[in-house]
Each structure stands twice: as structure tokens, then as C-alpha cells.
Design a protein around this motif. Structure first.
Motif, mmCIF file in Angstrom:
data_model
loop_
_atom_site.group_PDB
_atom_site.id
_atom_site.type_symbol
_atom_site.label_atom_id
_atom_site.label_comp_id
_atom_site.label_asym_id
_atom_site.label_seq_id
_atom_site.Cartn_x
_atom_site.Cartn_y
_atom_site.Cartn_z
ATOM 1 N N VAL A 441 0.845 -1.192 0.000
ATOM 2 C CA VAL A 441 0.000 0.000 0.000
ATOM 3 C C VAL A 441 0.882 1.243 0.000
ATOM 4 N N VAL A 442 0.284 2.353 -0.415
ATOM 5 C CA VAL A 442 0.915 3.669 -0.371
ATOM 6 C C VAL A 442 -0.087 4.632 0.250
ATOM 7 N N VAL A 443 0.337 5.345 1.272
ATOM 8 C CA VAL A 443 -0.541 6.261 1.998
ATOM 9 C C VAL A 443 -0.435 7.653 1.370
ATOM 10 N N GLN A 444 -1.590 8.279 1.151
ATOM 11 C CA GLN A 444 -1.626 9.609 0.534
ATOM 12 C C GLN A 444 -2.262 10.681 1.418
ATOM 13 N N ARG A 445 -2.765 10.291 2.606
ATOM 14 C CA ARG A 445 -3.373 11.270 3.513
ATOM 15 C C ARG A 445 -3.062 10.894 4.954
ATOM 16 N N ASP A 446 -3.325 11.820 5.862
ATOM 17 C CA ASP A 446 -3.127 11.560 7.285
ATOM 18 C C ASP A 446 -4.163 10.539 7.758
ATOM 19 N N LEU A 447 -3.705 9.528 8.487
ATOM 20 C CA LEU A 447 -4.579 8.437 8.935
ATOM 21 C C LEU A 447 -4.941 8.542 10.412
ATOM 22 N N SER A 448 -4.598 9.629 11.079
ATOM 23 C CA SER A 448 -4.843 9.738 12.522
ATOM 24 C C SER A 448 -6.328 9.704 12.860
#
Length: 604
Positions: A441-448
Motif C-alpha cells: 500500500v501507499v498512503v496519501q493522507r493523514d490516517l490519525s
């Protein structure tokens, strides 16, 4: 006497004709000549116009008919009423200019107007208007397997095809294969004919020569010199064979035999291609293997200090944002962590727990010891050092299942939890909520925001694939009871409430389902689908977009909207088989300046 009388009488009769009548005939004759001299030029012009007008306007009239104009409309726009002649008349007059006076046009128009009284417009002999550039037709001749001429206009598909036409790299190879195919079909029959030993020998030699060339060449640049002469020689041989009377049934049987052989060969190559494709998918690239080995050697050379004991306060703190990754792929794990940290609002609150096997443990430790990810903490755990009695370690990374529908319309890749996912409450006994990420996977936004998600009494949150429901997999189920309309939980991005997990004892449910499947000899992945039945909260589709490892139809706009990109499928971004247009989203989070990547020539 008689002669004189006759003579005198003839003269006398002529002289006795009235003078007035004689002059009237002369006047009429002169007027006739004058009128004739005026009408000849006008008749010449009118004759040319009438003779060529139908030819010059035939195409125009056709155009009017095709466009739906009436006969009256066509008459109103004819050259006579517009005051101009056709372009062909002007061209004819232009060709006659060397033999006509320079003032022929001007003199003729003036004379016709003055003598006849018919007004002739001065634009009669004006040259036709120039055709705009975008209406000029050009004839282009294409050469190749089939030569043809096409009339094209600027901007047409024909012109586009001519401008972007690529030269075939295997044109001669294909031609040789075609000739070899025909020669093989005729050779058995020619060999049986009497007194054709020379032709039979010639065909046999040509066939053997072509087979040898094609076994070593697959494109035109690889062909030996003078191959065109060999093609001509084979063509002449085939022509000779066709000129003989042969049994068509024999040729037909041979052609059918060749078709069957070709079909068998195609099936063999297709199976071989599928095997090599799967081998390429499942095999670690040479560059990544080199990277792991170099880091392992470097780890034992430097013996870095293990800082996990000093960071235990953070590693066990349930108030921080804890991520868990199961992986033995160093480069993929690095991209997941780097992309997550780069988009985090507060990286110092992030803790990453990387669970790997013994083979990859030391390279992972060395990589994350020498590379920083802002203020985030990275812990590498060896699954073989953990006390996980009762949990199977044979399948410890997330599994992908390919589901193909009988109609052949689509294929889905479903990612499911591994056996060790159900040991998470035991591995992290002090934590309350975690987020599990797959290594593709590649994260593109804040996941908090996932840690503040209200899950109610649910245990796990993730993307549900409703295109494939449990009812579609009924052939894999045994005696278990299940809801056929339930969607399948997708791994990749999952938020897990460990408190609820312990309360529901999901691990025990999974173990009982797994043992039942093993007794019945069925697929064990069904256990992971049923263990969370009724305990899943579906995340919004904008949280994760799946399919970047097999679906070519994803748009750029859709990709940019997703918080997490999941490269589920066979075409992973670190492989050469990866989809090129999607690789850019993965490569941007690689640390290309790292010396180990340069030494091992890592360039996905």
C-alpha cells in the motif's frame, strides 16, 4: 448575224434589270456578313460554355443532391447566375493563350456587349477562388503487406495513421512463416509426383533453410543477409508447385495437420508463458535480494545497538498511534512507512511495528537503524522469537486470492488476514487500538482520524468487497452456517479494536473454524472470512482504493481521491511487471540517494 443578236439580247436583258433591286441585294449581303462577324465570337463563347458547363459542375451538382438541396436551389447557384464560368473553361482558355491575342478576352467581351446589347459581367473570366489549405486533398500511398492508395484530408484518421505509422519490425519474418506454411502443405504431394525429383529436392532444401533461419531470428534485423533473394526463391518454388495438378485432398489434409500442430504449439507456449509469469511474480528480484544480503552483512559488521529497550515507554504506550506491518519485503515496508510519515500531521506520535521472519530480520534492523522517518519510531520484530504457542507460523503474511468469474468478464483479487493476524492481541497486550497495513500500500493522507473512529461493538474496520459475496464461494464452504449476502473483508488498511477483540474472543473463534476446515480437508482461508462475520464496520471507499496491481482502468482523478492505494494483484510496483502508470505513486517515496540502493542497482 445570229450570233450578234444572241449576244446583244443577253446584254440587253442584263442591262434592263432595275438598279434599285440590284443595290438592295448587295446591302443584304453586306449586312449578313457584318452580322455573321459579330455572332461568331459570341457563338464560340456560348458554345464553350454550354459544352463544358455540365462537366465542370457535375461534381457540384452531386454535392448539392447529396446535401439535400432541390433542383431549384441548384439552378440558383449555377455559374450563369453568379456571373462566372467554370474552372475548366478558364483552364482551357489559359491553355489557348499562346495561340490567342493577348486582348482576346477583353475584346470579345466588349464586342459582344456593344453589338448584341447583352450585358456580360466583367467577372466572367476571373480565375476561380483558391481552395483553403484544410480542403486540399492529397494522395498518399502506403507500402507494406498490402499497398493501397487513400484520399485523405488534413485532420483525418488516414493522415493520422500515416503520420504515426510504425515500421513493422518482423514483416519479413512473418512473410517467411507464411511461405514456409504453404511450402510444407504442398511438399508431401509434390514428393509423390513422378519426374518431379528436382522440384521436390528444391522445396525440401528451401523448407530446411527457412526452418533454420526462423529458429534463430524473431525480427527483421536478426535475419541473415540476402534474405529477400531467399524469399523470391521460395516464392518461385511455390509457384511451380501450384502449377502442377495435385490432389486437393492431400493438400487439405496437410493443412489441417499443420493447423493442429500450430494449435498444440500455441497451447504449449501459453502454458509456458503462464508458468513464467507466475514465477516472475513470486520470485524476489535480483536487486532486492542483493539489497537484503548487503544489509545483513553490514549488520554483522557494525553490530548496531538495539534501542528497543530504551524506547519501551513508547512501544507499549496505548495513547500513541500504533501501526502493524507483516512483511519480509524491505523496500515495500520502507515505502509504506515513509508515505505514512510524510502525510502525518504529528509524526512523533507514530509507532510502527514491523513483523518479519528470521531471514529478513537483520536486513530490516539495519535498514531502519540507518534511515530516519522524521520523529516516528520503528520496531522490527522476529516472529520466531515471539511466544505464539497455538498459532501457525507457516502463513504469516497476508494472502491474496484470485477469484475469476465463469463469464470471464472480470477477475478480483481478495487480500485476507494471515494466521498470525489472529495473534495480535497476544503480541501487543498493552495496546487498545491499532491500524494494520499491508506492505503493498501507499498512503496519501493523514490516517490519525482512524483512531477516533467510533466502532461501536464492532471489532475490525476495513474496505468491504461487495462485488464478491460469500454466496459466490459456496463451493468452498463445508457445514458452516453463513450469510450468503455478506461482503468480503479486504485487508490492506484495517483498524482493529483489540479491547473488543479480546471480549469477543475472535482468536478462539478462528482457531475452531480453522480446525474444522482442516478436518474436512477444505480451504483454510474460509476461516478468516467467517471469523469476523457480523463484527466488521465498513470504511468509506475513499479511505482505500484497491486494484492497482491488476486493474488498468483506474483514472488519475480516482487515484488522487483515495487516502490509501492498494496494489493488490500480481503486478506489484517493485516488479518489472508492475503497471507503469501506477508505479509513479510508489516510487516517489523511495530514498534513491541511499548507497545500498545504488550498489544493488535498485530501480523499480
Amino acid at each position: 448575224m445570229g450570233w450578234q443578236g444572241m449576244k446583244g439580247g443577253g446584254i440587253s436583258s442584263y442591262n434592263t434589270m432595275p438598279g434599285k433591286k440590284r443595290w438592295s441585294w448587295l446591302v443584304i449581303a453586306v449586312l449578313g456578313l457584318v452580322l455573321l462577324s459579330m455572332l461568331v465570337p459570341l457563338a464560340f463563347l456560348l458554345g464553350l460554355h454550354n459544352g463544358f458547363h455540365s462537366v465542370a459542375t457535375s461534381g457540384y451538382a452531386t454535392e448539392q443532391r447529396n446535401s439535400g438541396s432541390s433542383k431549384k436551389d441548384a439552378t440558383l447557384v449555377s455559374p450563369l447566375t453568379k456571373g462566372g464560368i467554370s474552372s475548366r473553361v478558364d483552364g482551357l482558355l489559359k491553355n489557348l493563350e499562346p495561340s490567342l491575342p493577348k486582348d482576346f478576352k477583353k475584346h470579345t467581351i466588349k464586342k459582344a456587349e456593344n453589338k448584341t446589347g447583352i450585358p456580360v459581367p466583367t467577372q466572367v473570366l476571373k480565375p476561380p477562388p483558391k481552395i483553403p489549405n484544410d480542403e486540399v486533398t492529397t494522395t498518399v500511398k502506403f507500402t507494406g503487406e498490402s499497398e493501397k492508395t487513400c484520399e485523405l484530408k488534413f485532420g483525418s484518421y488516414c493522415l493520422w495513421r500515416q503520420q504515426h505509422r510504425e515500421k513493422m519490425k518482423d514483416f519479413l519474418v512473418k512473410k517467411m512463416k507464411d511461405q514456409l506454411y504453404v511450402a510444407r502443405a504442398y511438399y508431401p504431394t509434390i514428393a509423390k509426383l513422378q519426374n518431379q525429383n528436382q522440384l521436390s529436392l528444391e522445396m525440401k532444401q528451401n523448407i530446411q533453410e527457412f526452418e533454420k533461419i526462423l529458429s534463430e531470428s524473431s525480427s527483421d534485423p536478426e535475419l541473415p543477409p540476402q534474405v529477400e533473394k531467399k524469399l523470391q526463391k521460395m516464392e518461385m518454388t511455390i509457384t511451380k508447385a501450384k502449377s502442377h495438378t495435385v490432389d486437393c485432398n492431400n493438400v487439405d489434409k496437410k493443412l489441417r495437420q499443420l493447423v493442429d500442430l500450430t494449435e498444440d504449439e500455441a497451447n504449449f507456449h501459453m502454458k509456458q508463458s503462464a508458468f513464467l509469469y507466475q514465477l516472475a511474480v513470486q520470485t524476489t528480484p535480483k536487486s532486492l535480494h542483493c539489497l537484503s544480503m548487503r544489509l545483513t552483512v553490514e549488520y554483522f559488521k557494525t553490530s548496531p545497538i538495539d534501542a528497543d529497550a530504551d524506547l519501551s515507554e513508547f512501544l507499549l504506550n496505548p495513547d500513541l498511534l500504533h501501526y502493524v506491518i507483516f512483511s519480509n519485503n524491505l523496500l515495500a515496508t520502507s515505502v509504506v512507512i515513509n508515505s505514512t510519515v510524510m502525510h502525518a500531521k504529528a509524526s512523533k506520535r507514530q509507532v510502527f511495528h514491523v513483523l518479519t521472519d528470521k531471514q529478513s530480520f537483520f536486513s530490516m534492523k539495519m535498514w531502519f537503524f540507518t534511515n530516519n522517518y522524521k520523529d516516528a519510531i520503528v520496531q522490527v520484530l522476529n516472529i520466531e522469537d515471539l511466544n505464539l504457542e497455538g498459532h501457525d507460523r507457516s502463513m504469516w503474511v497476508p494472502q491474496e486470492l484470485r477469484i475469476s468469474f465463469l463469464s470471464g468478464s472480470r477477475t478480483e483479487y481478495i487480500s485476507v488476514f494471515s494466521h498470525l493476524h489472529y495473534a495480535l492481541p497476544k503480541i501487543f497486550p498493552t495496546l487498545k487500538k491499532i491500524v494494520v497495513l499491508d506492505d503493498d500500500v501507499v498512503v496519501q493522507r493523514d490516517l490519525s482520524a482512524l483512531w477516533s473512529l467510533d466502532m461501536g461493538w464492532k471489532v475490525v474496520g476495513g474496505l468491504e468487497v461487495c462485488a464478491v459475496k460469500l454466496g459466490a464461494l459456496k463451493g468452498y464452504f463445508g457445514k458452516e452456517s453463513y450469510n450468503a449476502n455478506s461482503c468480503i473483508l479486504m485487508s490492506g488498511l484495517n483498524v482493529i479494536d483489540l479491547v473488543r477483540w479480546r471480549e469477543k474472543d475472535v482468536s478462539k473463534t478462528y482457531q475452531s473454524l480453522l480446525q474444522q476446515r482442516e478436518r474436512e480437508g477444505g480451504s483454510t482461508f474460509i476461516a478468516t472470512m467467517l471469523s469476523f462475520e457480523g463484527l466488521v464496520i465498513a470504511l468509506d471507499e475513499e479511505w482505500m482504493l484497491s486494484g492497482l496491481g491488476h486493474n488498468y482502468g483506474l483514472t488519475k482523478e480516482t487515484i488522487n481521491k483515495a487516502a490509501v492505494l492498494h496494489f493488490n494483484g500480481n503486478m506489484k510496483p517493485w516488479l518489472e511487471l508492475g503497471i507503469p502508470s501506477y508505479k509513479v505513486y510508489w516510487r516517489r517515496f523511495l530514498n534513491r540517494d541511499n548507497r545500498f540502493l545504488s550498489d544493488c542497482n535498485v530501480n523499480p
